[in-house]
Design an enzyme around this catalytic site. Structure first.
Site, mmCIF file in Angstrom:
data_model
loop_
_atom_site.group_PDB
_atom_site.id
_atom_site.type_symbol
_atom_site.label_atom_id
_atom_site.label_comp_id
_atom_site.label_asym_id
_atom_site.label_seq_id
_atom_site.Cartn_x
_atom_site.Cartn_y
_atom_site.Cartn_z
ATOM 1 C CG HIS A 31 0.143 4.047 77.017
ATOM 2 N ND1 HIS A 31 0.318 4.027 78.389
ATOM 3 C CD2 HIS A 31 -0.621 5.153 76.765
ATOM 4 C CE1 HIS A 31 -0.328 5.052 78.936
ATOM 5 N NE2 HIS A 31 -0.902 5.759 77.967
ATOM 6 C CB SER A 54 21.640 -13.616 60.993
ATOM 7 O OG SER A 54 21.717 -14.922 61.518
ATOM 8 C CE LYS A 67 17.001 -11.163 62.484
ATOM 9 N NZ LYS A 67 17.466 -11.948 63.618
ATOM 10 C CD GLU A 75 20.213 -4.785 67.686
ATOM 11 O OE1 GLU A 75 20.008 -5.745 68.429
ATOM 12 O OE2 GLU A 75 20.597 -4.911 66.500
#
Ligand code: ARG
Length: 477
Positions: A174, A295, A301, A308
């Site tokens: 979980h 970024s 970043k 992704e």
């Protein structure tokens, strides 16, 4: 990759459709522009040029062996096709939209090159068995390319697992800290998944390796062809048994897309973990500059874009499977033009899955693990609660349910004091269960917890080392 060599063969738009020389005998006017537009497939099926030429060469040789055409014509055809192959590979070939598809483009070029003999190539053959053959050869190449690509990924995972058989990390259920495991064990889980993907590949490849060539349009042919010969020369195990099935089945492509969709799920799950683990909140891994993106507005970043995209691209691969399932589901036997829609989903999956597997392999080899951060996370959130409950069962002979209950109470006491279980005093523990002895503390350290999980398939470092040795034997041949 299947179509790795880039050719400079952009399909040219021809302004006005003409009567097709290949089938236009009874036609006095050209197809409507929109018919030509909806019908044309060369823009994508030109990727089949190698397979098409290979199939045609096998067919031409068979025709002369069987005395259906002369040796001279056969030789002219084979030489002409070989020259065309060289031209396409060198980028000296222009595919023409008005010739519909790759098959008619190549046949038309053959006619320009060798004249009349070219017209004999299509004896005892139809584009229906031709395209079925080409596409099978293409998908077979794709299966082989992916078997090798997934093996490289497994090799990378095994290498990293070997470095991390003793690296402690939390195991999750979980996405809540559950029990400590090792990073090596976690990575080896994916070696198993990609191993099954490779089994699916080999299994499907075996089933699909039969030749449709010689089924002709749908019913077979009255010419004395030798389907065994063409099957063998194309590396098939034999000819397909039923001509209707041969020209109208695409389950080989569906199996490819299904295998790809399932392995896209596996890739996507690993990608998701990399996204999580590389976040500041987890801090488990860090990608080098080569595998991080910045970024344009937030200077701090380091984004895991490639992971992704591996996760994101799984969507189109599921879509490609659905697309071909839907195309095929209500088609009467035998060939229907709907089936021309079989190719783009497969090409799209081949191209995207390959870049995903390769990028994932590089990311697996790239990341640096922050062992301290991982171990710290493994010792937090009462990941050793099961070890305490197991001790109560083993040493105090309590039923597991009672041990669970007592441990839950101890967790409550500890969290009330803002302490870990092993930071409680023996006295604190004995308030809840008087029979607890001080040797309980021996099972509460993270490393002892992990070492104790020696059941087959468990996370104990010795087990993982054995699993790695087995995996090398099984997968890295
Ligand atoms: N381009 C066609 C396809 O991909 C080739 C087969 C055409 N056959 C036919 N009977 N029109 O399916």
């Amino acid at each position: 990759m299947v179509d790795s060599k880039k050719t400079k063969t952009g399909a040219k738009d021809t302004p006005k459709p003409q009567v097709n020389q290949m089938w236009g005998g009874q036609f006095s006017s050209a197809p409507a522009e929109l018919l030509a537009k909806i019908n044309v497939s060369v823009g994508f099926d030109k990727r089949l040029f190698r397979q098409d030429i290979r199939g045609s060469i096998a067919h031409a040789k068979m025709l002369s062996r069987q005395k259906i055409i002369t040796d001279a014509d056969s030789k002219a055809i084979v030489d002409g096709l070989s020259a065309i192959l060289r031209d396409i590979e060198a980028g000296n070939f222009t595919f023409n939209d008005s010739l519909e598809d790759v098959h008619m483009n190549i046949e038309s070029a053959l006619k320009d090159r060798i004249g009349e003999a070219a017209g004999r190539l299509h004896t005892a053959r139809s584009r229906n068995d031709q395209v079925a053959t080409d596409f099978r050869l293409y998908v077979r190449d794709a299966f082989d390319a992916f078997d090798a690509a997934f093996m490289a990924l497994q090799r990378g995972l095994i290498k990293r697992a070997e470095e991390h058989t003793g690296t402690l990390m939390p195991g999750f259920t979980h996405l809540q800290v559950a029990q400590p495991v090792t990073l090596g064990h976690h990575l080896m889980a994916y070696v198993e998944m990609f191993g099954r993907d490779r089994e699916r590949i080999r299994d499907a490849r075996k089933r699909m390796n039969e030749s449709p060539l010689g089924a002709a349009a749908l019913a077979g042919t009255s010419f004395p062809i030798d389907r065994e010969y063409t099957a063998q020369s194309l590396g098939f195990d034999g000819p397909m048994a039923n001509s209707l099935d041969a020209v109208s089945s695409r389950d080989f492509a569906l199996e490819f897309l299904a295998m790809a969709a399932i392995s896209a799920v596996h890739l996507s799950r690993l990608a998701e973990e990399m996204v999580n683990w590389s976040s500041v909140q987890f801090g488990f891994i860090r990608f080098s500059d080569s595998w991080s993106t910045g970024s344009s507005i937030m200077p701090q970043k380091r984004n895991p874009d490639a992971a992704e995209l591996v996760r994101g691209k799984s969507g189109r691969m599921f879509g490609n499977l659905m697309s071909l399932l839907a195309t095929m589901k209500a088609l009467p036997l035998a060939y229907n033009k709907d089936m021309q829609e079989d190719k783009e989903p497969v090409f799209d999956t081949v191209e995207n899955l390959m870049v995903c597997v390769q990028a994932m392999t590089s990311m697996v080899l790239d990341f640096a693990a922050d062992k301290e951060k991982m171990e710290e996370a493994a010792s937090q959130a009462y990941a050793n609660a099961t070890d305490l409950a197991d001790w109560l069962v083993r040493e105090l002979k309590l039923p597991f349910r009672d041990a669970h209950h007592i441990t839950a109470k101890l967790v409550k006491v500890a969290s009330g004091k803002g302490k870990a279980l092993e930071e409680l005093s023996l006295k604190d523990m004995q308030v809840i269960e008087p029979k607890i002895r001080k040797d309980v503390f021996k099972v509460l350290s993270t490393i002892d917890s992990v070492k104790s999980r020696t059941s087959y398939g468990g996370t104990a470092p010795d087990n993982v080392r054995r699993a790695i040795a087995d995996a090398k034997k099984q997968y890295l041949k």
